[in-house]
Write a protein that holds these residues in place. Structure first.
Motif, PDB file in Angstrom:
ATOM      1  N   CYS A 109       0.855  -1.151   0.079  1.00 22.23           N
ATOM      2  CA  CYS A 109      -0.011  -0.029  -0.003  1.00 22.23           C
ATOM      3  C   CYS A 109       0.788   1.227  -0.074  1.00 22.23           C
ATOM      4  N   ILE A 110       1.822   1.316   1.051  1.00 24.43           N
ATOM      5  CA  ILE A 110       2.622   2.390   0.956  1.00 24.43           C
ATOM      6  C   ILE A 110       3.606   2.804   0.007  1.00 24.43           C
ATOM      7  N   GLY A 111       4.276   1.445  -0.597  1.00 25.15           N
ATOM      8  CA  GLY A 111       4.958   1.538  -1.812  1.00 25.15           C
ATOM      9  C   GLY A 111       4.281   1.877  -3.117  1.00 25.15           C
ATOM     10  N   ASN A 112       2.794   1.470  -3.058  1.00 24.48           N
ATOM     11  CA  ASN A 112       1.950   2.125  -4.369  1.00 24.48           C
ATOM     12  C   ASN A 112       1.652   3.407  -4.420  1.00 24.48           C
ATOM     13  N   ASP A 113       1.285   3.862  -3.134  1.00 29.77           N
ATOM     14  CA  ASP A 113       0.338   5.110  -2.971  1.00 29.77           C
ATOM     15  C   ASP A 113       1.621   6.188  -2.796  1.00 29.77           C
ATOM     16  N   TYR A 114       2.591   5.743  -2.148  1.00 32.21           N
ATOM     17  CA  TYR A 114       3.592   6.804  -1.929  1.00 32.21           C
ATOM     18  C   TYR A 114       4.820   6.488  -2.695  1.00 32.21           C
ATOM     19  N   SER A 115       5.867   5.842  -2.050  1.00 31.85           N
ATOM     20  CA  SER A 115       7.006   5.242  -2.836  1.00 31.85           C
ATOM     21  C   SER A 115       7.548   4.336  -2.024  1.00 31.85           C
ATOM     22  N   PHE A 116       8.442   3.495  -2.604  1.00 36.67           N
ATOM     23  CA  PHE A 116       9.422   2.580  -1.719  1.00 36.67           C
ATOM     24  C   PHE A 116      10.228   3.101  -0.461  1.00 36.67           C
ATOM     25  N   ALA A 117      10.631   4.569  -0.820  1.00 40.53           N
ATOM     26  CA  ALA A 117      11.461   5.157   0.257  1.00 40.53           C
ATOM     27  C   ALA A 117      10.456   5.117   1.310  1.00 40.53           C
ATOM     28  N   GLU A 118       9.256   5.422   1.380  1.00 44.63           N
ATOM     29  CA  GLU A 118       8.728   5.560   2.550  1.00 44.63           C
ATOM     30  C   GLU A 118       7.895   4.345   3.308  1.00 44.63           C
ATOM     31  N   SER A 170      21.259  -1.763   7.553  1.00 42.75           N
ATOM     32  CA  SER A 170      21.793  -1.719   6.238  1.00 42.75           C
ATOM     33  C   SER A 170      23.292  -1.866   5.927  1.00 42.75           C
ATOM     34  N   THR A 171      23.415  -2.913   5.199  1.00 42.02           N
ATOM     35  CA  THR A 171      24.882  -3.197   4.963  1.00 42.02           C
ATOM     36  C   THR A 171      25.683  -2.126   4.330  1.00 42.02           C
ATOM     37  N   SER A 172      24.890  -1.204   3.631  1.00 40.07           N
ATOM     38  CA  SER A 172      25.571  -0.204   3.023  1.00 40.07           C
ATOM     39  C   SER A 172      25.842   1.063   3.687  1.00 40.07           C
ATOM     40  N   GLY A 173      24.611   1.210   4.501  1.00 42.38           N
ATOM     41  CA  GLY A 173      24.374   2.525   5.234  1.00 42.38           C
ATOM     42  C   GLY A 173      23.679   3.563   4.576  1.00 42.38           C
ATOM     43  N   ASN A 174      23.375   3.076   3.305  1.00 47.46           N
ATOM     44  CA  ASN A 174      22.655   4.037   2.509  1.00 47.46           C
ATOM     45  C   ASN A 174      21.295   3.678   1.815  1.00 47.46           C
ATOM     46  N   SER A 175      20.681   2.894   2.546  1.00 47.53           N
ATOM     47  CA  SER A 175      19.345   2.434   2.196  1.00 47.53           C
ATOM     48  C   SER A 175      18.432   3.532   2.240  1.00 47.53           C
ATOM     49  N   ALA A 176      17.811   4.233   1.186  1.00 49.58           N
ATOM     50  CA  ALA A 176      17.045   5.307   1.363  1.00 49.58           C
ATOM     51  C   ALA A 176      15.792   5.180   2.263  1.00 49.58           C
ATOM     52  N   ASN A 177      15.139   3.918   2.097  1.00 49.52           N
ATOM     53  CA  ASN A 177      13.913   3.863   3.015  1.00 49.52           C
ATOM     54  C   ASN A 177      14.345   3.703   4.692  1.00 49.52           C
ATOM     55  N   VAL A 178      15.469   3.266   4.856  1.00 45.87           N
ATOM     56  CA  VAL A 178      15.880   2.770   6.341  1.00 45.87           C
ATOM     57  C   VAL A 178      16.323   4.583   6.710  1.00 45.87           C
ATOM     58  N   ILE A 179      16.911   5.311   5.906  1.00 45.39           N
ATOM     59  CA  ILE A 179      17.357   6.588   6.128  1.00 45.39           C
ATOM     60  C   ILE A 179      16.413   7.539   6.461  1.00 45.39           C
ATOM     61  N   ARG A 180      14.939   7.128   5.649  1.00 45.93           N
ATOM     62  CA  ARG A 180      13.826   8.100   5.912  1.00 45.93           C
ATOM     63  C   ARG A 180      13.203   7.626   7.027  1.00 45.93           C
ATOM     64  N   ALA A 181      13.163   6.508   7.623  1.00 41.87           N
ATOM     65  CA  ALA A 181      12.658   5.800   8.912  1.00 41.87           C
ATOM     66  C   ALA A 181      13.425   6.338  10.048  1.00 41.87           C
ATOM     67  N   VAL A 182      14.895   6.514   9.934  1.00 43.15           N
ATOM     68  CA  VAL A 182      15.461   7.098  10.939  1.00 43.15           C
ATOM     69  C   VAL A 182      15.358   8.476  11.137  1.00 43.15           C
ATOM     70  N   GLU A 183      14.949   9.276  10.084  1.00 39.48           N
ATOM     71  CA  GLU A 183      14.810  10.694  10.108  1.00 39.48           C
ATOM     72  C   GLU A 183      13.484  11.145  10.683  1.00 39.48           C
ATOM     73  N   VAL A 184      12.472  10.006  10.344  1.00 41.44           N
ATOM     74  CA  VAL A 184      11.232  10.222  10.986  1.00 41.44           C
ATOM     75  C   VAL A 184      11.073  10.097  12.560  1.00 41.44           C
ATOM     76  N   ALA A 185      11.991   8.790  12.837  1.00 38.80           N
ATOM     77  CA  ALA A 185      12.097   8.233  14.228  1.00 38.80           C
ATOM     78  C   ALA A 185      12.789   9.528  14.982  1.00 38.80           C
ATOM     79  N   ARG A 186      13.573   9.923  14.503  1.00 36.66           N
ATOM     80  CA  ARG A 186      14.395  11.175  15.201  1.00 36.66           C
ATOM     81  C   ARG A 186      13.542  12.148  15.770  1.00 36.66           C
TER      82      ARG A 186
END
Length: 196
Positions: free
Chosen positions: A87-96, A116-132
């Motif tokens: 739902c979220i991926g379709n209605d918003y984006s995979f990053a959300e 994140s093995t790279s530390g650069n996964s966009a959806n994990v970054i976004r989750a951390v930003e929201v959590a903070r």
């Protein structure tokens, strides 16, 4: 001739011989999670692919049992609800896909563990930003140089390796260590070295 298994094992042993440098960050993450749970909060975990599987594995160690039988601990993997993800991926984006769940289910004082093995996964970054932004503690279980998440997280655990499979092997050791240390901090199991 060296087989693939012997090659992988040598890489694994060489990396694991260097992981003691992560002791402070691993134990710091465990203490942050223990403090969160002690105060009535919960642990949310997210990641992609193998890291999604690791998220589910670690969450299960908390809600089930790990060292010995004890009460369940509040933890959830954000990769498990296929309806929410699609739902979220379709209605918003995979990053959300994770950040929308964090925004809806998280509370100040909760913890988010982003893998994140790279530390650069966009959806994990976004989750951390929201959590903070919500007043949650953030922990990164990362690899390589830690990527963007290394500086975004309150506590970054960066496995010093380049090969994804070796990083993931270390992530499970670290996840198990965190779970055991949380159980000890909460007084649910004996301290390391203590008799039962």
């Amino acid at each position: 001739m060296t087989t693939l298994f012997q090659h992988n094992l040598q890489q694994h042993l060489e990396l694991f011989s260097r992981l003691s440098v992560l002791d402070d960050s691993v134990m710091g993450a465990a203490q942050a999670i223990a403090d969160c749970l002690r105060a009535g909060g919960k642990l949310m975990i997210c990641g992609n692919g193998g890291s999604a599987a690791d998220s589910q594995h670690i969450a299960a160690e908390f809600t089930g049992r790990f060292i010995k039988d004890r009460k369940p601990l509040a933890a959830m993997a954000l990769s498990t609800d296929s309806s929410a993800l699609t739902c979220i991926g379709n209605d918003y984006s995979f990053a959300e896909i994770f950040s929308r769940q964090v925004a809806g289910l998280g509370r100040p004082g909760d913890c988010l563990l982003g893998i994140s093995t790279s530390g650069n996964s966009a959806n994990v970054i976004r989750a951390v930003e929201v959590a903070r932004g919500m007043g949650m503690r953030t922990i990164g279980l990362l690899g390589r140089d830690g990527g963007k998440l290394a500086t975004l997280c309150d506590c970054a655990i960066v496995v010093p390796a380049e090969v994804t499979a070796r990083i993931q092997e270390a992530h499970i050791l670290i996840g198990h260590s965190i779970c055991g240390a949380v159980e000890q901090s909460l007084g649910l199991v004996p301290q390391h070295g203590e008799a039962e």
